[in-house]
Enzyme design. Structure first.
Site, PDB file in Angstrom:
ATOM      1  N   HIS A 196       3.181 -49.615 -20.281  1.00  0.00           N
ATOM      2  CA  HIS A 196       2.580 -48.384 -20.818  1.00  0.00           C
ATOM      3  C   HIS A 196       3.599 -47.260 -20.962  1.00  0.00           C
ATOM      4  CE1 HIS A 196      -1.553 -49.907 -20.508  1.00  0.00           C
ATOM      5  NE2 HIS A 196      -1.088 -50.552 -19.454  1.00  0.00           N
ATOM      6  N   LYS A 253       0.986 -52.762 -26.511  1.00  0.00           N
ATOM      7  CA  LYS A 253       0.416 -51.427 -26.337  1.00  0.00           C
ATOM      8  C   LYS A 253       0.952 -50.485 -27.415  1.00  0.00           C
ATOM      9  CE  LYS A 253      -1.165 -53.115 -22.283  1.00  0.00           C
ATOM     10  NZ  LYS A 253      -0.802 -53.959 -21.168  1.00  0.00           N
ATOM     11  N   SER A 290      -1.278 -48.704 -14.986  1.00  0.00           N
ATOM     12  CA  SER A 290      -2.173 -48.929 -16.119  1.00  0.00           C
ATOM     13  C   SER A 290      -3.592 -48.451 -15.877  1.00  0.00           C
ATOM     14  CB  SER A 290      -2.182 -50.412 -16.478  1.00  0.00           C
ATOM     15  OG  SER A 290      -2.637 -51.176 -15.390  1.00  0.00           O
TER      16      SER A 290
HETATM   17  C1  LIG Z   1      -1.072 -55.058 -20.359  1.00  0.00           C
HETATM   18  C2  LIG Z   1      -0.165 -55.188 -19.228  1.00  0.00           C
HETATM   19  C3  LIG Z   1       0.573 -56.362 -19.029  1.00  0.00           C
HETATM   20  C4  LIG Z   1       0.360 -57.583 -19.853  1.00  0.00           C
HETATM   21  O1  LIG Z   1       0.954 -57.460 -21.093  1.00  0.00           O
HETATM   22  P1  LIG Z   1       0.403 -58.364 -22.293  1.00  0.00           P
HETATM   23  O2  LIG Z   1       1.487 -58.300 -23.293  1.00  0.00           O
HETATM   24  O3  LIG Z   1      -0.871 -57.759 -22.731  1.00  0.00           O
HETATM   25  O4  LIG Z   1       0.219 -59.745 -21.735  1.00  0.00           O
HETATM   26  C5  LIG Z   1       1.492 -56.371 -18.009  1.00  0.00           C
HETATM   27  N1  LIG Z   1       1.658 -55.317 -17.195  1.00  0.00           N
HETATM   28  C6  LIG Z   1       0.948 -54.199 -17.340  1.00  0.00           C
HETATM   29  C7  LIG Z   1       1.192 -53.053 -16.425  1.00  0.00           C
HETATM   30  C8  LIG Z   1      -0.001 -54.096 -18.353  1.00  0.00           C
HETATM   31  O5  LIG Z   1      -0.735 -52.996 -18.483  1.00  0.00           O
END
Ligand SMILES: *Cc1c(COP(=O)(O)O)cnc(C)c1O
Length: 375
Positions: free
Chosen positions: A198, A226, A170
Site C-alpha cells: 500500500h 493496488k 493494510s
Molecule cells: C494485498 C496485499 C498483499 C497481497 O498482494 P496481492 O498482489 O494482492 O497478492 C500482500 N501484502 C499486503 C500488505 C497486502 O495488502
C-alpha cells in the site's frame, strides 16, 4: 461431507460468513485499493493489449523454463531504477512474493520477528518458513528490541534474524516507523523484509514508496494490484538477492509466469506513476479533505487515519459492523466491513479508502452518511 455445512453454519452464527458480491451500479466505492484510478486508465489497457499481441495471451510456462520474455526484463530494469536498487524480480502476486521470499530468506535455525498486525500473506510466509517465529506488538520497537536481544542471546548457533513488517498497514492505515526500525535492525544485525503493497504509487516523490535506495539489510517488496491498477508484485534489492531468489523462492520457480499483458500493463502504470505526480497530489488532497472534514464524525476520528489513504473506523462486534455496512449501502455508499480472521477478534471495523478519483462532493456525501449511522 457434512462438515462443510457445519462449518458454514458456525460462521453464520458468529457473523463471520462471507459471500461474493457485485458492486451495484451507481454506488460510491470507498473500499478500493485502486488509489490512483489506474485500473480504468486507457493507456494501461492499450499497453496490455499491445503486449498480448506481441508476446501472446499467456506465457506458456514458468520463467525458468520458457516463460521469459524481454518485457519482464524491461519491467525489472525499470523497477530497479524506480526503487534505486541494483535489481528487481517479478512475482505473480504479492501473496506469491511473501510466501516465497520469507521461507527462502529464513530457514531452520533462523529467527523471524513479525509485527502482530501483519497481512495474512506475510503470516503464511512465516508459517512456510522453518525458522522460529516471534511476534512483536504492533509498531512497538521497544518490544521488538527486547525480543531481538533476548532471543538472539538465547540461541546457540549463529542465526539469521529477519524482521517482517508492512510499510503501510493494510487494515489500520498507519505506517511502520521505518527509519528507527532500520537503525534497530542494523544495530542488532537483522535483515528487514518490508511489504510496500500500500506504499508504492502512494508515497515518495515519484511514487517509489516509503524508501528509495534501500540499505543492504533491507529487502523491499511491492505489488501492482493496488495503486498500480494492475496485478503482480516485485522484490527489489541487490543482484545477488535476485540471483538467490531465482534459485530458492519456490513461488517464483514453480508457477507459470505472469501473462505478458499483465506485465505490459504494469510497465505502463510504472511510467505514469513516475511521471504524473498530479494523481498522487490529488489523492493526498482527498485524504486530507476526508481527514479534516467537519462532517467526519467523531467516532471515525477515533480511528486512525490521515497517514495514508486507508482509514479504519473501529466498531468491534462483527455482526454490528456488517449491519452498518449494509445501512451505508442503502445510502449508496459501499464500505466493506472487515472481520476476523482478517483482523483480530473483537476489532471488526469499517475499512475506508480514499482514492484520487473521488470528487469533493462524493467525499462530503460519505462523511454525511457516516454521521447518520453513528453506532
Ligand atoms: C494485498 C496485499 C498483499 C497481497 O498482494 P496481492 O498482489 O494482492 O497478492 C500482500 N501484502 C499486503 C500488505 C497486502 O495488502
Amino acid at each position: 461431507m457434512k462438515f462443510l455445512e457445519d462449518e458454514i453454519q458456525k460462521l453464520k452464527a458468529a457473523g463471520l460468513y462471507r459471500t461474493l458480491k457485485q458492486l451495484p451500479p451507481g454506488v460510491l466505492n470507498f473500499c478500493s485499493n485502486d488509489y490512483l484510478g489506474l485500473t480504468e486508465e486507457p493507456r494501461l489497457i492499450a499497453a496490455g493489449l499491445a503486449a498480448a499481441r506481441r508476446f501472446g495471451a499467456g506465457s506458456g510456462s514458468a520463467r525458468l523454463i520458457a516463460g521469459n520474455f524481454p518485457i519482464q526484463d524491461e519491467l525489472e530494469v525499470a523497477l530497479a531504477r524506480f526503487k534505486g536498487t541494483e535489481a528487481a524480480l517479478l512475482f505473480n502476486s504479492g501473496y506469491h512474493a511473501n510466501i516465497g521470499v520469507i521461507p527462502a530468506l529464513a530457514g531452520d535455525g533462523d529467527l523471524i520477528f513479525s509485527d502482530e498486525l501483519n497481512h495474512a500473506s506475510l503470516i503464511d510466509g512465516c508459517r512456510l518458513s522453518k525458522a522460529e517465529k516471534v511476534v512483536y506488538r504492533h509498531n512497538d520497537l521497544n518490544h521488538l528490541e527486547d525480543l531481538l536481544r533476548r532471543r538472539g542471546e538465547a540461541s546457540l548457533a549463529p542465526t539469521k534474524k529477519i524482521i517482517v513488517t508492512e510499510a503501510v498497514f493494510s487494515m489500520e492505515g498507519d505506517l511502520c516507523p521505518l527509519k528507527d526500525l532500520l537503525a534497530l535492525a542494523e544495530k542488532q544485525g537483522a535483515i528487514v523484509y518490508l511489504d510496500e503493497a500500500h506504499a508504492v504509487g502512494v508515497f515518495g516523490e515519484q511514487g517509489e514508496g516509503l524508501i528509495k535506495n534501500p540499505p543492504p539489510h533491507l529487502v523491499c517488496m511491492g505489488t501492482f494490484g493496488k495503486a498500480f491498477g494492475s496485478y503482480g508484485a516485485f522484490v527489489a534489492g541487490s543482484k545477488t538477492l535476485k540471483e538467490f531468489l531465482i534459485n530458492r523462492a519456490r513461488s517464483f520457480i514453480f508457477t507459470t509466469a505472469l501473462p505478458p499483458m499483465v506485465v505490459g500493463t504494469s510497465l505502463a502504470a510504472l511510467k505514469i506513476i513516475e511521471t504524473e505526480p498530479e494523481r498522487r497530489e490529488k489523492l493526498w488532497e482527498n485524504i486530507k479533505l476526508f481527514h479534516i472534514s467537519p462532517y467526519t464524525p467523531s467516532y471515525s476520528k477515533r480511528g486512525k487515519g490521515g497517514d495514508s489513504p486507508i482509514f479504519s473506523i473501529p466498531i468491534g462486534d462483527a455482526k454490528k459492523t456488517m449491519e452498518i455496512s449494509q445501512k451505508l449501502l442503502e445510502q449508496g455508499i459501499y464500505l466493506q466491513g472487515i472481520r476476523p480472521p482478517t483482523v483480530p477478534e473483537g476489532t471488526s471495523r469499517l475499512r475506508l479508502t480514499v482514492t484520487a478519483m473521488h470528487t469533493k462532493e462524493q467525499i462530503q456525501k460519505l462523511t454525511e452518511a457516516l454521521r447518520t449511522i453513528r453506532p
